[in-house]
Design a protein around this motif. Structure first.
Motif, PDB file in Angstrom:
ATOM      1  N   MET A 118       0.856  -1.184   0.000  1.00 44.05           N
ATOM      2  CA  MET A 118       0.000   0.000   0.000  1.00 44.05           C
ATOM      3  C   MET A 118       0.896   1.239   0.000  1.00 44.05           C
ATOM      4  SD  MET A 118      -3.050   0.876   2.643  1.00 44.05           S
ATOM      5  CE  MET A 118      -4.211  -0.215   1.883  1.00 44.05           C
ATOM      6  N   ILE A 119       0.581   2.195  -0.840  1.00 45.02           N
ATOM      7  CA  ILE A 119       1.405   3.387  -0.914  1.00 45.02           C
ATOM      8  C   ILE A 119       1.082   4.342   0.236  1.00 45.02           C
ATOM      9  CG2 ILE A 119       1.986   3.369  -3.358  1.00 45.02           C
ATOM     10  CD1 ILE A 119      -0.443   4.917  -3.981  1.00 45.02           C
ATOM     11  N   ILE A 120       2.029   5.216   0.507  1.00 41.93           N
ATOM     12  CA  ILE A 120       1.942   6.129   1.644  1.00 41.93           C
ATOM     13  C   ILE A 120       0.664   6.963   1.609  1.00 41.93           C
ATOM     14  CG2 ILE A 120       3.060   8.081   2.794  1.00 41.93           C
ATOM     15  CD1 ILE A 120       4.585   5.482   3.151  1.00 41.93           C
ATOM     16  N   ASP A 121       0.276   7.461   0.431  1.00 42.12           N
ATOM     17  CA  ASP A 121      -0.925   8.287   0.323  1.00 42.12           C
ATOM     18  C   ASP A 121      -2.164   7.533   0.796  1.00 42.12           C
ATOM     19  OD1 ASP A 121       0.480  10.457  -0.625  1.00 42.12           O
ATOM     20  OD2 ASP A 121       0.027  10.073  -2.722  1.00 42.12           O
ATOM     21  N   ASP A 122      -2.255   6.250   0.457  1.00 43.72           N
ATOM     22  CA  ASP A 122      -3.393   5.437   0.903  1.00 43.72           C
ATOM     23  C   ASP A 122      -3.391   5.283   2.417  1.00 43.72           C
ATOM     24  OD1 ASP A 122      -4.340   5.089  -1.671  1.00 43.72           O
ATOM     25  OD2 ASP A 122      -3.377   3.138  -1.938  1.00 43.72           O
ATOM     26  N   ILE A 123      -2.220   5.058   2.983  1.00 40.53           N
ATOM     27  CA  ILE A 123      -2.108   4.906   4.437  1.00 40.53           C
ATOM     28  C   ILE A 123      -2.521   6.204   5.126  1.00 40.53           C
ATOM     29  CG2 ILE A 123      -0.483   4.564   6.344  1.00 40.53           C
ATOM     30  CD1 ILE A 123       1.081   2.679   4.429  1.00 40.53           C
ATOM     31  N   LEU A 124      -2.046   7.325   4.613  1.00 34.75           N
ATOM     32  CA  LEU A 124      -2.404   8.621   5.204  1.00 34.75           C
ATOM     33  C   LEU A 124      -3.898   8.894   5.066  1.00 34.75           C
ATOM     34  CD1 LEU A 124       0.609  10.812   4.043  1.00 34.75           C
ATOM     35  CD2 LEU A 124       0.168   9.920   6.333  1.00 34.75           C
ATOM     36  N   GLN A 125      -4.456   8.544   3.911  1.00 37.99           N
ATOM     37  CA  GLN A 125      -5.886   8.760   3.693  1.00 37.99           C
ATOM     38  C   GLN A 125      -6.709   7.929   4.676  1.00 37.99           C
ATOM     39  OE1 GLN A 125      -7.808   7.068   0.255  1.00 37.99           O
ATOM     40  NE2 GLN A 125      -9.239   8.783   0.126  1.00 37.99           N
ATOM     41  N   ILE A 126      -6.378   6.654   4.822  1.00 35.91           N
ATOM     42  CA  ILE A 126      -7.117   5.799   5.748  1.00 35.91           C
ATOM     43  C   ILE A 126      -6.958   6.313   7.174  1.00 35.91           C
ATOM     44  CG2 ILE A 126      -7.223   3.484   6.777  1.00 35.91           C
ATOM     45  CD1 ILE A 126      -8.574   3.678   4.035  1.00 35.91           C
ATOM     46  N   SER A 127      -5.772   6.739   7.543  1.00 36.51           N
ATOM     47  CA  SER A 127      -5.552   7.269   8.892  1.00 36.51           C
ATOM     48  C   SER A 127      -6.401   8.508   9.150  1.00 36.51           C
ATOM     49  CB  SER A 127      -4.071   7.593   9.103  1.00 36.51           C
ATOM     50  OG  SER A 127      -3.301   6.426   9.046  1.00 36.51           O
ATOM     51  N   LEU A 128      -6.458   9.399   8.170  1.00 37.93           N
ATOM     52  CA  LEU A 128      -7.279  10.602   8.291  1.00 37.93           C
ATOM     53  C   LEU A 128      -8.753  10.240   8.398  1.00 37.93           C
ATOM     54  CD1 LEU A 128      -7.736  13.687   8.198  1.00 37.93           C
ATOM     55  CD2 LEU A 128      -7.754  13.484   5.711  1.00 37.93           C
ATOM     56  N   LEU A 129      -9.204   9.357   7.511  1.00 38.21           N
ATOM     57  CA  LEU A 129     -10.606   8.946   7.535  1.00 38.21           C
ATOM     58  C   LEU A 129     -10.942   8.226   8.836  1.00 38.21           C
ATOM     59  CD1 LEU A 129     -11.138   7.759   3.844  1.00 38.21           C
ATOM     60  CD2 LEU A 129     -11.708   9.973   4.872  1.00 38.21           C
ATOM     61  N   TYR A 130     -10.006   7.450   9.353  1.00 34.73           N
ATOM     62  CA  TYR A 130     -10.226   6.757  10.625  1.00 34.73           C
ATOM     63  C   TYR A 130     -10.397   7.775  11.755  1.00 34.73           C
ATOM     64  CZ  TYR A 130      -9.804   3.703  14.604  1.00 34.73           C
ATOM     65  OH  TYR A 130     -10.059   3.052  15.779  1.00 34.73           O
ATOM     66  N   ASP A 131      -9.570   8.824  11.749  1.00 34.08           N
ATOM     67  CA  ASP A 131      -9.700   9.865  12.777  1.00 34.08           C
ATOM     68  C   ASP A 131     -11.081  10.508  12.736  1.00 34.08           C
ATOM     69  OD1 ASP A 131      -7.124   9.424  13.660  1.00 34.08           O
ATOM     70  OD2 ASP A 131      -6.266  11.130  12.579  1.00 34.08           O
TER      71      ASP A 131
END
Length: 118
Positions: free
Chosen positions: A1-14
């Motif tokens: 998984m690319i970094i942008d996807d990880i950051l997006q999921i983390s943001l959406l999770y928050d």
């Protein structure tokens, strides 16, 4: 998984994490927050690796679904872009009016208020 996807999921999770099921929250926290592998999560939760994988994928799917419907992250990003653009414009005006102390002080005040919003 690319970094942008990880950051997006983390943001959406928050933003939307509290809307997920308990298992989805738990697996996403362990996977993204604790950086555990599927096998490590499966061992910790005493479930199959496949169950962990499905829970993570379903959680991600739900987070994206909530964002598609509610658009909170999208609106926040758009608002941040607007505020940043306004701050840049105000800084340019401040440089143009550097001799007029009253205008510079007013511009500083507006910039400070924008910084608090952002």
């Amino acid at each position: 998984m690319i970094i942008d996807d990880i950051l997006q999921i983390s943001l959406l999770y928050d933003i939307y994490g509290s809307l997920l099921s308990g298992r989805q929250k738990e697996t996403l926290e362990l996977y993204y927050g604790e950086n555990l592998s599927l096998s490590e999560i499966a061992s910790e939760l005493e479930i199959s690796r496949q169950s962990v994988h499905e829970s993570i994928k379903n959680g991600e799917k739900m987070l994206r679904y909530y964002e598609d419907i509610l658009q909170i992250a999208t609106k926040a990003e758009r608002n941040a872009d607007i505020v940043n653009g306004a701050q840049e414009e105000l800084e340019q005006l401040k440089r143009l009016f550097n001799d007029d102390v009253e205008i510079v002080n007013k511009l500083d005040s507006v910039i400070n208020k924008l910084n608090k919003i952002n």
